[in-house]
Design a protein around this motif. Structure first.
Motif, PDB file in Angstrom:
ATOM      1  N   SER A  79      51.023 -56.472 -33.199  1.00 20.16           N
ATOM      2  CA  SER A  79      49.971 -57.333 -33.048  1.00 20.16           C
ATOM      3  C   SER A  79      49.961 -58.540 -34.268  1.00 20.16           C
ATOM      4  CB  SER A  79      48.687 -56.713 -33.257  1.00 20.16           C
ATOM      5  OG  SER A  79      47.636 -57.362 -33.415  1.00 20.16           O
ATOM      6  N   GLU A  80      50.460 -58.094 -35.466  1.00 18.02           N
ATOM      7  CA  GLU A  80      50.437 -58.911 -36.635  1.00 18.02           C
ATOM      8  C   GLU A  80      51.415 -60.160 -36.563  1.00 18.02           C
ATOM      9  OE1 GLU A  80      49.209 -61.237 -39.680  1.00 18.02           O
ATOM     10  OE2 GLU A  80      48.091 -60.022 -38.389  1.00 18.02           O
ATOM     11  N   LEU A  81      52.695 -59.198 -35.955  1.00 17.65           N
ATOM     12  CA  LEU A  81      54.047 -60.216 -35.839  1.00 17.65           C
ATOM     13  C   LEU A  81      53.635 -61.360 -34.624  1.00 17.65           C
ATOM     14  CD1 LEU A  81      56.704 -60.241 -36.582  1.00 17.65           C
ATOM     15  CD2 LEU A  81      57.510 -58.768 -34.770  1.00 17.65           C
ATOM     16  N   THR A  82      53.021 -61.006 -33.763  1.00 18.04           N
ATOM     17  CA  THR A  82      52.431 -61.580 -32.496  1.00 18.04           C
ATOM     18  C   THR A  82      51.742 -62.846 -33.049  1.00 18.04           C
ATOM     19  OG1 THR A  82      52.584 -60.149 -30.837  1.00 18.04           O
ATOM     20  CG2 THR A  82      51.576 -62.251 -30.376  1.00 18.04           C
ATOM     21  N   ALA A  83      50.639 -62.343 -33.744  1.00 13.54           N
ATOM     22  CA  ALA A  83      49.857 -63.527 -34.548  1.00 13.54           C
ATOM     23  C   ALA A  83      50.447 -64.208 -35.431  1.00 13.54           C
ATOM     24  CB  ALA A  83      48.682 -62.855 -35.346  1.00 13.54           C
ATOM     25  N   VAL A  84      51.380 -64.009 -36.163  1.00 12.31           N
ATOM     26  CA  VAL A  84      52.111 -64.830 -37.187  1.00 12.31           C
ATOM     27  C   VAL A  84      53.001 -65.929 -36.197  1.00 12.31           C
ATOM     28  CG1 VAL A  84      53.966 -64.847 -38.937  1.00 12.31           C
ATOM     29  CG2 VAL A  84      51.954 -63.368 -39.041  1.00 12.31           C
ATOM     30  N   ALA A  85      53.584 -65.375 -35.178  1.00 14.48           N
ATOM     31  CA  ALA A  85      54.621 -66.227 -34.320  1.00 14.48           C
ATOM     32  C   ALA A  85      53.771 -67.304 -33.736  1.00 14.48           C
ATOM     33  CB  ALA A  85      55.306 -65.324 -33.337  1.00 14.48           C
ATOM     34  N   THR A  86      52.445 -66.950 -33.181  1.00 15.40           N
ATOM     35  CA  THR A  86      51.730 -67.882 -32.572  1.00 15.40           C
ATOM     36  C   THR A  86      50.817 -68.863 -33.476  1.00 15.40           C
ATOM     37  OG1 THR A  86      50.081 -66.444 -32.066  1.00 15.40           O
ATOM     38  CG2 THR A  86      51.799 -66.619 -30.505  1.00 15.40           C
ATOM     39  N   THR A  87      50.597 -68.641 -34.620  1.00 15.70           N
ATOM     40  CA  THR A  87      49.781 -69.307 -35.392  1.00 15.70           C
ATOM     41  C   THR A  87      50.410 -70.182 -36.722  1.00 15.70           C
ATOM     42  OG1 THR A  87      49.239 -67.446 -36.937  1.00 15.70           O
ATOM     43  CG2 THR A  87      47.859 -67.954 -34.989  1.00 15.70           C
ATOM     44  N   THR A  88      51.631 -69.875 -36.852  1.00 13.50           N
ATOM     45  CA  THR A  88      52.469 -70.677 -37.985  1.00 13.50           C
ATOM     46  C   THR A  88      53.787 -71.292 -37.494  1.00 13.50           C
ATOM     47  OG1 THR A  88      53.280 -70.563 -40.237  1.00 13.50           O
ATOM     48  CG2 THR A  88      53.723 -68.599 -38.627  1.00 13.50           C
ATOM     49  N   SER A  89      53.902 -72.483 -37.949  1.00 16.02           N
ATOM     50  CA  SER A  89      55.319 -73.234 -37.762  1.00 16.02           C
ATOM     51  C   SER A  89      56.359 -72.841 -38.957  1.00 16.02           C
ATOM     52  CB  SER A  89      55.228 -74.627 -37.380  1.00 16.02           C
ATOM     53  OG  SER A  89      54.394 -75.287 -38.818  1.00 16.02           O
ATOM     54  N   ARG A  90      55.905 -72.149 -39.817  1.00 12.47           N
ATOM     55  CA  ARG A  90      56.846 -71.893 -40.864  1.00 12.47           C
ATOM     56  C   ARG A  90      58.024 -70.830 -40.412  1.00 12.47           C
ATOM     57  NH1 ARG A  90      54.706 -69.647 -46.057  1.00 12.47           N
ATOM     58  NH2 ARG A  90      56.935 -69.560 -46.570  1.00 12.47           N
ATOM     59  N   SER A  91      59.147 -70.802 -41.035  1.00 11.07           N
ATOM     60  CA  SER A  91      60.231 -70.261 -40.756  1.00 11.07           C
ATOM     61  C   SER A  91      60.308 -69.185 -41.860  1.00 11.07           C
ATOM     62  CB  SER A  91      61.476 -71.206 -40.615  1.00 11.07           C
ATOM     63  OG  SER A  91      62.664 -70.338 -39.985  1.00 11.07           O
ATOM     64  N   PHE A  92      60.462 -67.973 -41.422  1.00 13.84           N
ATOM     65  CA  PHE A  92      60.846 -66.667 -42.388  1.00 13.84           C
ATOM     66  C   PHE A  92      61.915 -66.117 -42.247  1.00 13.84           C
ATOM     67  CE2 PHE A  92      56.094 -67.342 -41.470  1.00 13.84           C
ATOM     68  CZ  PHE A  92      55.565 -67.394 -42.903  1.00 13.84           C
ATOM     69  N   THR A  93      62.457 -65.445 -43.185  1.00 19.91           N
ATOM     70  CA  THR A  93      63.899 -64.632 -43.049  1.00 19.91           C
ATOM     71  C   THR A  93      63.165 -63.148 -42.619  1.00 19.91           C
ATOM     72  OG1 THR A  93      63.412 -63.693 -45.474  1.00 19.91           O
ATOM     73  CG2 THR A  93      64.758 -65.659 -45.152  1.00 19.91           C
ATOM     74  N   ARG A  94      64.140 -62.722 -41.888  1.00 18.61           N
ATOM     75  CA  ARG A  94      63.791 -61.434 -41.531  1.00 18.61           C
ATOM     76  C   ARG A  94      63.087 -60.204 -42.607  1.00 18.61           C
ATOM     77  NH1 ARG A  94      66.626 -57.695 -37.146  1.00 18.61           N
ATOM     78  NH2 ARG A  94      65.344 -55.845 -37.261  1.00 18.61           N
ATOM     79  N   GLU A  95      63.841 -60.359 -43.702  1.00 23.03           N
ATOM     80  CA  GLU A  95      63.317 -59.475 -44.726  1.00 23.03           C
ATOM     81  C   GLU A  95      61.939 -59.889 -45.108  1.00 23.03           C
ATOM     82  OE1 GLU A  95      64.565 -59.305 -49.427  1.00 23.03           O
ATOM     83  OE2 GLU A  95      66.118 -58.724 -48.091  1.00 23.03           O
ATOM     84  N   THR A  96      61.667 -61.064 -45.396  1.00 20.58           N
ATOM     85  CA  THR A  96      60.074 -61.628 -45.732  1.00 20.58           C
ATOM     86  C   THR A  96      59.047 -61.112 -44.821  1.00 20.58           C
ATOM     87  OG1 THR A  96      61.116 -63.431 -47.078  1.00 20.58           O
ATOM     88  CG2 THR A  96      58.776 -63.401 -46.442  1.00 20.58           C
ATOM     89  N   LEU A  97      59.384 -61.334 -43.537  1.00 20.11           N
ATOM     90  CA  LEU A  97      58.422 -61.058 -42.348  1.00 20.11           C
ATOM     91  C   LEU A  97      58.441 -59.474 -42.216  1.00 20.11           C
ATOM     92  CD1 LEU A  97      56.959 -62.328 -40.365  1.00 20.11           C
ATOM     93  CD2 LEU A  97      58.910 -62.304 -38.629  1.00 20.11           C
TER      94      LEU A  97
END
Length: 101
Positions: free
Chosen positions: A33-51
């Motif tokens: 749920s949080e992963l989906t929220a981050v994906a749909t509300t930000t245009s920033r790019s994250f490394t897998r480790e950070t995410l």
């Protein structure tokens, strides 16, 4: 992800760990749920480790589950997702082509 895929992930993690289905389902659903929220509300790019780090902390806070439990469940679910991705990518290699190439 579809409900069926989430249930398969829960089943996989439950079978791979010593945790109950309800606990595993709560952790996976909260993390996704949080992963989906981050994906749909930000245009920033994250490394897998950070995410992964962010989602683990978010999930621990939301569920009240201890860090080792959350990390193990999400790590196992991540391995399941990696396997699913590899399988789908192998069957649909055109998905991996870069736009405009």
């Amino acid at each position: 992800m579809t409900e069926n895929e989430i249930n398969r992930a829960v089943q996989y993690v439950t079978a791979s760990t010593s945790y109950g289905r309800e606990t595993v389902a709560e952790i996976i659903r909260t993390g996704l749920s949080e992963l989906t929220a981050v994906a749909t509300t930000t245009s920033r790019s994250f490394t897998r480790e950070t995410l992964v780090e962010y989602v683990c902390h978010w999930t621990m806070t939301r569920t009240g589950q201890p860090e080792p439990l959350v990390r193990e469940v999400l790590g196992c679910a991540g391995r399941w997702l990696d396997g699913l991705y590899d399988s789908l990518a192998g069957q649909n290699s055109e998905w991996l082509e870069k736009p405009g190439s």
